[in-house]
Design a protein around this motif. Structure first.
Motif, PDB file in Angstrom:
ATOM      1  N   ARG A  66       0.812  -1.214   0.000  1.00 53.27           N
ATOM      2  CA  ARG A  66       0.000   0.000   0.000  1.00 53.27           C
ATOM      3  C   ARG A  66       0.848   1.266   0.000  1.00 53.27           C
ATOM      4  O   ARG A  66       0.335   2.356  -0.094  1.00 53.27           O
ATOM      5  N   GLN A  67       2.153   1.103   0.141  1.00 55.67           N
ATOM      6  CA  GLN A  67       2.997   2.277   0.217  1.00 55.67           C
ATOM      7  C   GLN A  67       3.145   2.926  -1.165  1.00 55.67           C
ATOM      8  O   GLN A  67       3.152   2.238  -2.185  1.00 55.67           O
ATOM      9  N   PRO A  68       3.267   4.238  -1.162  1.00 51.63           N
ATOM     10  CA  PRO A  68       3.493   4.915  -2.447  1.00 51.63           C
ATOM     11  C   PRO A  68       4.868   4.578  -2.998  1.00 51.63           C
ATOM     12  O   PRO A  68       5.797   4.293  -2.231  1.00 51.63           O
ATOM     13  N   PRO A  69       5.016   4.608  -4.304  1.00 49.86           N
ATOM     14  CA  PRO A  69       6.322   4.290  -4.907  1.00 49.86           C
ATOM     15  C   PRO A  69       7.241   5.503  -4.867  1.00 49.86           C
ATOM     16  O   PRO A  69       7.591   6.067  -5.907  1.00 49.86           O
ATOM     17  N   PHE A  70       7.599   5.879  -3.685  1.00 46.13           N
ATOM     18  CA  PHE A  70       8.538   6.993  -3.524  1.00 46.13           C
ATOM     19  C   PHE A  70       9.403   6.705  -2.311  1.00 46.13           C
ATOM     20  O   PHE A  70       8.897   6.312  -1.262  1.00 46.13           O
ATOM     21  N   MET A  71      10.710   6.895  -2.461  1.00 48.86           N
ATOM     22  CA  MET A  71      11.615   6.559  -1.375  1.00 48.86           C
ATOM     23  C   MET A  71      12.916   7.334  -1.559  1.00 48.86           C
ATOM     24  O   MET A  71      13.642   7.088  -2.522  1.00 48.86           O
ATOM     25  N   PRO A  72      13.210   8.276  -0.681  1.00 50.47           N
ATOM     26  CA  PRO A  72      14.522   8.915  -0.778  1.00 50.47           C
ATOM     27  C   PRO A  72      15.597   7.915  -0.368  1.00 50.47           C
ATOM     28  O   PRO A  72      15.489   7.288   0.674  1.00 50.47           O
ATOM     29  N   ILE A  73      16.605   7.766  -1.197  1.00 48.61           N
ATOM     30  CA  ILE A  73      17.690   6.846  -0.854  1.00 48.61           C
ATOM     31  C   ILE A  73      18.982   7.352  -1.466  1.00 48.61           C
ATOM     32  O   ILE A  73      19.006   7.773  -2.625  1.00 48.61           O
ATOM     33  N   ALA A  74      20.032   7.328  -0.673  1.00 46.10           N
ATOM     34  CA  ALA A  74      21.362   7.781  -1.102  1.00 46.10           C
ATOM     35  C   ALA A  74      21.276   9.169  -1.740  1.00 46.10           C
ATOM     36  O   ALA A  74      21.906   9.434  -2.767  1.00 46.10           O
ATOM     37  N   GLY A  75      20.506  10.037  -1.136  1.00 45.67           N
ATOM     38  CA  GLY A  75      20.411  11.419  -1.613  1.00 45.67           C
ATOM     39  C   GLY A  75      19.590  11.589  -2.869  1.00 45.67           C
ATOM     40  O   GLY A  75      19.571  12.680  -3.449  1.00 45.67           O
TER      41      GLY A  75
END
Lengths: 707, 255
Positions: A346-355
């Protein structure tokens, strides 16, 4: 002078018209199939709507229009998607008559919706409008209906144009549906020009020409976000067992993207922020963060297909579960075919990773334009795709996937990276340029940067993209490792650095001249059986390799049954060193340090094996010692047995095996029951839990009514 | 000619109907609830309904000892009783350290707390309550391979020693435990919530696969069963006792 047609002349023309229509339908289907077959044949895709207009013009009956369009769709798919039956056989496991039935049903289903929608358009508009305009609406509508019904979009018409710059430019500037509609209108206008009389013929031709010129004059798709690609490595690997020996040397990596279900670890893991949860580090010699595809479990057994972001130490930063599950292969379709393997994310496809503000997508999620749009709308600026592509058995199948990746990058204006198990890794720019692409035959890290270009480095740190790329070196430069497993449970085979291990199923195993410095027994342990086989049979296979070291990578491996059987051939000391646990082991199995695969002595290699949160027994096989120990257990009185009792199914006591650690020894319950019962030491939690205020620790979990 | 037209029209019409139906079905195509059968069992046998709980403890934290910690709250409804808001804390020990499952249940309205401890390896459950920061009291039940049970009570404030008694079956074990813990005196919502979670929460286990090909497998769970699958008679009888539903609990004689 023109005379009114008689019914006789109309009847005479009917078969000729029918043949012409059939030929046009087939031309439409074959043309589209040819465009799918090879991307260089992309102009043929434009013939498909043109021929379809001619075919529909020759058709009088709605049912015939439906059958004709459906047949054309089938023809195009039989030519262009010849890889689908093999994909089904690999990914779903359908073979024989069931496989053929499923393949046919699938092809019929894939082509049904467009045929139905176009036939409906024919029914409504055939005597009211020229064909090309309504076909330009009906064609994309049919593809949309198919996507809603089957979650499939790999065969959308526009994907045939992934190498055509004017089309990509139009896609970037006006979006998906307008581009499809105008493209079908262009092709349809050509067909309309063929069936109309002058002067209308020339108007349709002019419309087609105008649209083509408009596309050519459209400014190129914008190129942006290349800087976000530098420092990323995309892993391409042939299976879920092979590990890199090292990170790519000389590369300033800050993010390594792994494929979907990259390793069979099956950790207990929630979703969302990591909250202190750890998994085993992925590449200890690299300071880079990782985005890795893992199937995870909940305590009640629910599985999720997740993309997990972890730091170099294995601390989970965040994770998201796959939302767009593939019908049949991953979820049940309409409750008719397949079963629900995974809980839907259910999570949105957005994820900050490694800047980087990333849009992490798991394999088939790339087929969903909505998910990509959602990730970009939340701020995503680079797409990171982890895929499992082994079922895509041909290069053509992989090209079709690459086409989808290109179209998503262009439509949403973001560059993309794809890591793959069994397929191609790739880097695609936001204008659709394929910046880098790996092969599928070798394992490696694919990288790209504006200044360094594309680089492909194998798991030994050597360039793969050079004409004289080296092969996999022989394992002779280090200790050899044989992994014994059961075909019932291949997922628990030990993961090894490339080329270091050989894998041997117990089923059909014959003892010949095998030799290995170390043997790992990997799988389930349920004493007295291991790997679903009797301990004696497992031990006989292990002894066959003449190993210096045997590691029992199962639950309850340190049992007198298995250790005794392994020591059976060791009458002359020193026998092999044997390592095992008296407890459960986690789903990921034992932890193997680098020395296990490199150290020359068995002692050093054994010392490199550990059990997270537990201890291992390391015993130099000595039959006399074991016989003495068993005799000692045989002499124990019931109360003493009670004191050593650690398991009740099967009944086992744990007794010290000299300095080696503890060993599980089976005893009869009747002997134990005669003793004075003792309460277990643990009767309250080991550590007082914190005050249970959910919101004081983290945000309250999402609620599901009725759960 | 007429016949072929009839068949073509029929084919077209039927396909249209099927496609329309499939489209509607696809829109409503929700995933199967893996616990649907269990929920139906709870509802039909015990009149138990849980709602507004997070889906299968999907959010964990990990503490410094490696325990996975899940906190949650929601509502428990039982036929014939009111609806209560409850709160739980689940703590699952790493497999190699023992795989202990700890569950604390709190009645939000009254603040009443009870904890439940399940050790798969040694096959016992403990029902207890904290009496001070370092002390607790309660009762433990351990399943023996011959079908008998061992029951013991403890009260840290009174003595460090515990007396263990062997009883012939799960029902007898429940009676002994009830004499100490007074299941019937607790809000049934607490017992039933623990009962429900005792059916699902398991320690981490290796899994194995029905293998079809290199890339396709379905999963089955390895042998680390839930507490209430090991202690079925005991669990069912505790639930019956808590609900005072003797007539509906065939497994619990004399209730």
């Amino acid at each position: 002078m023109i005379s009114a047609p008689t019914s006789e002349s109309a009847d005479a023309r009917r078969p000729a018209r029918g043949r012409a229509a059939a030929l046009a339908y087939m031309t439409s289907g074959v043309a589209l199939g040819v465009a799918w077959f090879d991307p260089r044949m992309w102009p043929f895709a434009w013939l498909a709507p043109a021929a379809l207009v001619i075919a529909l013009h020759q058709t009088r009956r709605i049912a015939l229009a439906f059958v004709g369009v459906w047949a054309a769709g089938l023809a195009s798919h039989l030519i262009g998607f010849d890889w689908v039956p093999e994909m089904n056989a690999i990914s779903i496991g359908y073979t024989g008559a069931t496989g053929v039935f499923f393949d046919v049903a699938q092809m019929l289903a894939w082509t049904l919706c467009p045929a139905l929608v176009i036939a409906a358009g024919f029914a409504v508009f055939r005597r009211r409008l020229p064909i090309a305009p309504w076909l330009a609406v009906a064609w994309p509508l049919g593809e949309y209906a198919r996507y809603r019904l089957l979650a499939i979009s790999i065969d959308d018409w526009l994907n045939t144009q992934w190498t055509v710059e004017p089309v990509l430019a139009a896609l970037a500037h006006i979006g998906w549906w307008p581009t499809v509609a105008l493209a079908i209108l262009l092709g349809g206008a050509l067909g309309q020009a063929c069936v109309e009389e002058a002067p209308r013929r020339w108007r349709w031709a002019a419309l087609a020409g105008g649209l083509a010129i408009g596309a050519i004059l459209t400014p190129a798709a914008p190129r942006q976000g290349d800087d976000l690609l530098a420092g990323i490595a995309a892993v391409h690997v042939r299976d879920a067992l092979t590990l890199p020996h090292r990170a790519p040397p000389g590369e300033a990596l800050d993010l390594i993207v792994w494929p979907e279900d990259a390793q069979h670890r099956r950790p207990y893991l929630g979703v969302g922020p990591g909250r202190g949860v750890h998994i085993e580090p992925l590449l200890p010699d690299s300071p880079a963060d990782h985005l890795v595809g893992l199937v995870t479990r909940s305590p009640n057994g629910a599985l999720r297909n997740q993309f997990v972001a972890v730091d170099p130490t294995g601390a989970v930063i965040a994770s998201r579960a796959k939302r767009h599950l593939m019908p049949v292969a991953e979820r049940s379709w309409l409750g008719l075919v397949g079963h629900d393997r995974f809980r839907t994310g259910r999570q949105p496809p957005f994820m900050p990773i490694a800047g980087r503000p990333a849009v992490p997508l798991i394999c088939g999620e790339l087929l969903s334009r909505e998910l990509t749009a959602e990730g970009v709308a939340r701020g995503g600026r680079v797409m990171l795709v982890g895929a499992r592509d082994a079922m895509m058995a041909t290069d053509r199948a992989l090209r079709h996937l690459l086409a989808v990746q290109v179209m998503r990058s262009v439509e949403y204006g973001v560059p993309s990276v794809r890591a793959s198990q069994g397929g191609w890794a790739s880097f695609v720019a936001s204008d659709g340029t394929v910046l880098a692409r790996s092969g599928r035959a070798r394992n490696g890290f694919l990288m790209w940067s504006a200044d360094g270009g594309a680089r492909d480095v194998d798991f030994f740190g050597r360039r793969l993209d050079k004409p004289d790329a080296p092969g996999v070196p022989a394992a002779a430069d280090g200790p050899t490792v044989a992994v014994l497993y059961t075909e019932e449970d291949p997922g628990h085979r030990t993961r090894c650095p490339e080329g270091r291990c050989t894998y041997h199923a117990l089923e059909g195993f014959t003892c010949a001249d095998q030799r290995a410095d170390s043997v790992i027994i990997a799988g389930h342990g349920r004493p007295p059986d291991y790997l679903s086989h009797p301990a004696e049979q497992v031990a006989a296979a292990a002894r066959c390799f003449g190993p210096e070291l045997v590691v029992v990578d199962t639950c309850y491996g340190a049992s007198s049954e298995l250790f005794g059987a392994l020591a059976a051939g060791a009458d002359e000391p020193p026998g092999p060193l044997i390592v095992g646990a008296t407890s459960l082991v986690p789903t990921a199995g034992l932890r193997y340090g680098a020395d296990f695969f490199a150290a020359p002595t068995a002692d050093a290699r054994a010392a490199a094996v550990s059990l997270p949160h537990g201890t291992l027994t390391r015993w130099r096989a000595d039959r006399a010692q074991l016989v003495g120990l068993l005799a000692e257990v045989g002499r124990m009185d019931p109360d003493t047995l009670r004191g050593h009792l650690v398991r009740r199914d099967p009944v086992q006591v744990a007794v010290p095996l000299g300095e080696a650690g503890a060993l599980l020894v089976p005893v009869e319950w009747a002997r134990v029951a005669a003793g004075r019962p003792r309460a277990p030491d643990r009767r309250r939690p080991r550590r007082r839990p914190p005050s249970p205020r959910p919101d004081a620790v983290y945000a309250a979990p999402a609620k599901d009514a009725g759960s | 000619m007429k016949r072929s037209r009839f068949w073509l029209s029929s084919l077209f019409g039927l396909t249209g109907l099927l496609c329309t139906a499939a489209l509607f079905a696809a829109c409503a195509d929700e995933e199967t609830d893996p616990n649907a059968e269990l929920k139906a069992y709870f509802a039909e046998t015990f009149g138990l309904y849980l709602f507004e709980w997070a889906e299968d403890s999907e959010q964990f934290a990990e503490d410094e000892d490696g325990f996975l910690v899940a906190l949650d709250d929601g509502f428990v409804a039982i036929d014939g009783f009111d609806v209560r808001e409850m709160r739980i804390e689940e703590r699952i020990q790493p497999a190699a350290a023992g795989g202990e499952v700890f569950l604390k249940v709190i009645d939000v309205e009254t603040g009443l707390e009870r904890y439940f401890l399940y050790d798969f390896d040694e096959r016992y459950v403990v029902f207890g309550e904290d009496t001070s920061l370092d002390e607790s009291r309660g009762v433990g039940v351990q399943a023996n391979p011959d079908g008998t049970y061992e029951v013991w009570t403890f009260d840290d404030a009174v003595s460090d020693r515990t007396e263990v008694e062997t009883v012939p079956d799960g029902y007898a074990a429940m009676q002994r435990a009830d004499a100490v813990n007074r299941f019937s005196a607790l809000p049934p919502h607490m017992i039933m919530l623990a009962f429900a979670l005792g059916h699902t929460t398991t320690p981490e286990a290796r899994t194995t696969y029905y293998h079809a090909t290199d890339t396709n497998y379905a999963m089955k769970i390895a042998a680390t069963p839930s507490a209430c699958s090991l202690f079925k008679t005991f669990c069912d009888c505790v639930a019956c006792r808590a609900l005072e539903r003797s007539g509906e609990c065939d497994l619990c004689p004399d209730l």
